[in-house]
Design a protein around this motif. Sequence first.
Motif, PDB file in Angstrom:
ATOM      1  N   LEU A 250       4.577   6.976  -1.494  1.00 33.77           N
ATOM      2  CA  LEU A 250       5.071   6.868  -0.121  1.00 33.77           C
ATOM      3  C   LEU A 250       4.599   5.524   0.449  1.00 33.77           C
ATOM      4  O   LEU A 250       3.396   5.259   0.524  1.00 33.77           O
ATOM      5  CB  LEU A 250       4.517   8.016   0.726  1.00 33.77           C
ATOM      6  CG  LEU A 250       5.041   8.136   2.151  1.00 33.77           C
ATOM      7  CD1 LEU A 250       6.435   8.751   2.163  1.00 33.77           C
ATOM      8  CD2 LEU A 250       4.104   9.000   3.000  1.00 33.77           C
ATOM      9  N   THR A 251       5.540   4.676   0.839  1.00 33.31           N
ATOM     10  CA  THR A 251       5.182   3.340   1.310  1.00 33.31           C
ATOM     11  C   THR A 251       4.456   3.381   2.658  1.00 33.31           C
ATOM     12  O   THR A 251       4.945   3.962   3.620  1.00 33.31           O
ATOM     13  CB  THR A 251       6.437   2.462   1.446  1.00 33.31           C
ATOM     14  OG1 THR A 251       7.081   2.348   0.169  1.00 33.31           O
ATOM     15  CG2 THR A 251       6.059   1.063   1.928  1.00 33.31           C
TER      16      THR A 251
ATOM     17  N   LEU B  53       5.134  11.641  11.236  1.00 34.63           N
ATOM     18  CA  LEU B  53       6.591  11.789  11.179  1.00 34.63           C
ATOM     19  C   LEU B  53       7.251  10.427  11.022  1.00 34.63           C
ATOM     20  O   LEU B  53       8.234  10.278  10.295  1.00 34.63           O
ATOM     21  CB  LEU B  53       7.087  12.478  12.456  1.00 34.63           C
ATOM     22  CG  LEU B  53       8.596  12.731  12.567  1.00 34.63           C
ATOM     23  CD1 LEU B  53       9.077  13.639  11.448  1.00 34.63           C
ATOM     24  CD2 LEU B  53       8.926  13.334  13.928  1.00 34.63           C
ATOM     25  N   GLU B  54       6.698   9.426  11.696  1.00 36.67           N
ATOM     26  CA  GLU B  54       7.247   8.065  11.628  1.00 36.67           C
ATOM     27  C   GLU B  54       7.205   7.515  10.204  1.00 36.67           C
ATOM     28  O   GLU B  54       8.175   6.918   9.722  1.00 36.67           O
ATOM     29  CB  GLU B  54       6.469   7.143  12.569  1.00 36.67           C
ATOM     30  CG  GLU B  54       6.981   5.701  12.575  1.00 36.67           C
ATOM     31  CD  GLU B  54       6.167   4.804  13.484  1.00 36.67           C
ATOM     32  OE1 GLU B  54       6.491   3.601  13.553  1.00 36.67           O
ATOM     33  OE2 GLU B  54       5.196   5.283  14.114  1.00 36.67           O
ATOM     34  N   THR B  55       6.083   7.741   9.524  1.00 40.48           N
ATOM     35  CA  THR B  55       5.955   7.267   8.140  1.00 40.48           C
ATOM     36  C   THR B  55       6.968   7.959   7.240  1.00 40.48           C
ATOM     37  O   THR B  55       7.591   7.335   6.381  1.00 40.48           O
ATOM     38  CB  THR B  55       4.526   7.514   7.609  1.00 40.48           C
ATOM     39  OG1 THR B  55       3.598   6.807   8.426  1.00 40.48           O
ATOM     40  CG2 THR B  55       4.385   7.035   6.175  1.00 40.48           C
ATOM     41  N   GLY B  56       7.150   9.271   7.448  1.00 40.23           N
ATOM     42  CA  GLY B  56       8.136  10.011   6.671  1.00 40.23           C
ATOM     43  C   GLY B  56       9.538   9.485   6.892  1.00 40.23           C
ATOM     44  O   GLY B  56      10.323   9.309   5.939  1.00 40.23           O
TER      45      GLY B  56
ATOM     46  N   VAL C  45       0.854  -1.195   0.000  1.00 33.77           N
ATOM     47  CA  VAL C  45       0.000   0.000   0.000  1.00 33.77           C
ATOM     48  C   VAL C  45       0.885   1.238   0.000  1.00 33.77           C
ATOM     49  O   VAL C  45       1.832   1.333   0.792  1.00 33.77           O
ATOM     50  CB  VAL C  45      -0.934   0.037   1.233  1.00 33.77           C
ATOM     51  CG1 VAL C  45      -1.806   1.295   1.193  1.00 33.77           C
ATOM     52  CG2 VAL C  45      -1.806  -1.214   1.296  1.00 33.77           C
ATOM     53  N   TRP C  46       0.584   2.166  -0.898  1.00 38.46           N
ATOM     54  CA  TRP C  46       1.316   3.428  -0.959  1.00 38.46           C
ATOM     55  C   TRP C  46       0.334   4.602  -0.880  1.00 38.46           C
ATOM     56  O   TRP C  46      -0.824   4.481  -1.272  1.00 38.46           O
ATOM     57  CB  TRP C  46       2.083   3.559  -2.283  1.00 38.46           C
ATOM     58  CG  TRP C  46       3.114   2.513  -2.529  1.00 38.46           C
ATOM     59  CD1 TRP C  46       4.426   2.520  -2.146  1.00 38.46           C
ATOM     60  CD2 TRP C  46       2.936   1.305  -3.283  1.00 38.46           C
ATOM     61  NE1 TRP C  46       5.061   1.396  -2.593  1.00 38.46           N
ATOM     62  CE2 TRP C  46       4.174   0.618  -3.294  1.00 38.46           C
ATOM     63  CE3 TRP C  46       1.840   0.713  -3.931  1.00 38.46           C
ATOM     64  CZ2 TRP C  46       4.357  -0.602  -3.935  1.00 38.46           C
ATOM     65  CZ3 TRP C  46       2.012  -0.506  -4.562  1.00 38.46           C
ATOM     66  CH2 TRP C  46       3.250  -1.155  -4.563  1.00 38.46           C
TER      67      TRP C  46
ATOM     68  N   VAL D 243      12.068  10.498   3.893  1.00 36.08           N
ATOM     69  CA  VAL D 243      11.680  11.789   3.325  1.00 36.08           C
ATOM     70  C   VAL D 243      11.327  12.745   4.465  1.00 36.08           C
ATOM     71  O   VAL D 243      10.935  12.318   5.555  1.00 36.08           O
ATOM     72  CB  VAL D 243      10.476  11.677   2.358  1.00 36.08           C
ATOM     73  CG1 VAL D 243      10.858  10.900   1.115  1.00 36.08           C
ATOM     74  CG2 VAL D 243       9.285  11.041   3.046  1.00 36.08           C
ATOM     75  N   GLU D 244      11.482  14.023   4.195  1.00 37.73           N
ATOM     76  CA  GLU D 244      11.205  15.035   5.221  1.00 37.73           C
ATOM     77  C   GLU D 244       9.855  15.696   4.970  1.00 37.73           C
ATOM     78  O   GLU D 244       9.546  16.104   3.846  1.00 37.73           O
ATOM     79  CB  GLU D 244      12.308  16.098   5.221  1.00 37.73           C
ATOM     80  CG  GLU D 244      12.143  17.162   6.293  1.00 37.73           C
ATOM     81  CD  GLU D 244      13.232  18.206   6.261  1.00 37.73           C
ATOM     82  OE1 GLU D 244      13.103  19.212   6.998  1.00 37.73           O
ATOM     83  OE2 GLU D 244      14.207  18.039   5.498  1.00 37.73           O
TER      84      GLU D 244
END
Length: 203
Positions: free
Chosen positions: A61-62, A95-98, A46-47, A103-104
């Motif tokens: 984004l994963t 923030l955790e996913t980033g 899933v993205w 990525v920021e």
Amino acid sequence: MRTEYIWEIKIKNTPTLKRKCSHCNCNRFYCSNKFRMNSQKKNIDVWLIYRCEECDSTYNLTILSRTKPELIKKDLFLKFSENDESTAWQYAFSLETGQKNNVELDYSSVGYEIAHELISVNDILETDNEIITFKVQTRFEFGLKLSSVVRLCLGISANQLNRMIEAEAIFTPEDYLLKKRKVKNGDIVLIDRKKLQSLYTNK
């Protein structure tokens, strides 16, 4: 006796991603609020789809990688399938996913407004309540300073806020540093009317 007011932070958009586009010179991607799902060998990926602000090329984004379907809650799977916007925003602000995607998140790109009852320092001085309580409500955290919320909602300057803090006329139940605090949902700010009156009487 206490009086409580609500400061509701209404967020207008998700943070952009700081990422160099491979098709143009832009380095910002915005969230499309859409998911991409792929099933392969009984596993699911899933993205969350992002698009370049300039050329609209995509970046995925994963969210989940090679995950067995039975490990995904049915309601969450349905939300992915239906491109549920609220779910997309939860991941877009994470923030955790980033960090997992290296990525920021550019939280400074988040637009917002604060719904609040108009109440000034003079209004507080004239009330009969000893403690005035302000409670912050926000769906997501994005680095907004609590001091900025206080100043905007009370219509005071940075200098006025400093004087109120020094006089202990304004404080928080947990005694964290108000000026350094980043807003979290449920944050509470208290004002002691008598100390506030002393501050303005001795001005």
